[in-house]
Enzyme design. Structure first.
Site: not given
Ligand code: IPE
Ligand code: IPE
Ligand code: MG
Length: 241
Positions: A21, A38, A132
């Protein structure tokens, strides 16, 4: 401090799950579009896979796209899917070389055709690897997974193939996406958020949780080792004394 050196190889977590995240925030901090985060997150995945392989961790599971992530702007979804295709395509030779088997959990059928093809190809090409197992959760959520398991079991009961009295923990687990995999010993979440966001709810019943403020694109081997060292300092009791 040499983190890697301090890891006890006899007490390694067998399965590490990761909620990657903070990509969007990482990009925003640099005045860039979320997708830039990303793109840079791919490097962190590569480094983590490498570190896990070197240490001898057997299972690594990445939360890459949740059921709820379908509610993001279409442009971000499209670019994420393209990025996935590109990453899988580019990384497959390395996975083969390193003895990594690729797997997925989630509603893969809901992914664009191109993604499904690339994934199926990589899964096939790495299917004989045993060092793995790297599992990518795509269009995954625990609610989706558990509901599906319940529906499948109900169907089999209806067809007379399962006796309701025989439904136990072991049988239920065999209907989950993670069947055949050990439960995570350690769950890592980056970006400072202290929640699970619908990830592996059944499977993390007794997992150790590790939260780090590091944003996913900044995550590297050092952070991975730190998480394992933290895990190794804990006492897992599983409800016993
Ligand atoms: C969780 O992250 C999902 C993934 C890492 C794929 P999100 O950014 O979507 O989750 P919330 O919205 O902060 O809970
Ligand atoms: C995690 O990063 C990747 C996915 C959920 C696909 P985010 O896109 O949720 O990035 P933040 O949390 O908004 O910074
Ligand atoms: Mg996120």
């Amino acid at each position: 401090m040499d983190f890697k050196q301090n890891i006890n190889k006899n007490k390694l977590p067998k399965h590490i799950a990761i909620i990657m995240d903070g990509n969007g925030r990482w990009a925003r901090q640099r005045g860039e579009e979320r997708i830039f985060g990303h793109e840079n997150g791919v490097r962190a995945v590569r480094e983590t896979v490498e570190a896990a392989g070197e240490l001898g961790v057997s299972y690594l599971t990445f939360y890459a796209f949740s059921t709820e992530n379908w509610c993001r702007p279409q442009k971000e979804i499209d670019t994420l899917m393209e990025l996935l295709v590109k990453a899988i395509h580019n990384e497959t030779p390395e996975l083969i070389e390193k003895g990594v088997r690729l797997a997925t959990i989630g509603d893969v059928e809901s992914l664009p055709e191109k993604c499904r093809k690339e994934l199926a190809d990589a899964i096939e090409k790495t299917s004989h690897n045993t060092k793995l197992t790297v599992t990518v959760a795509l269009s995954y959520s625990s609610h989706w997974e558990i509901l599906n398991a319940v529906k499948d079991i109900a169907q089999q009961v209806k067809e007379g193939k399962i006796n309701p009295e025989d439904i136990d923990k072991k049988m239920f687990q065999s209907f989950l996406q993670t069947q055949g995999m050990p439960d995570p010993d350690l769950l890592i979440r980056t970006s400072g958020e202290l929640r699970i966001s619908n990830f592996l709810l059944w499977q993390i019943a007794y997992s150790e949780l590790y939260f780090t403020p590091v944003l996913w694109p900044d995550f590297g081997k050092k952070h991975f080792y730190q998480a394992i060292l933290d895990y190794q300092r804990r006492e897992r009791r599983f409800g016993k004394t």
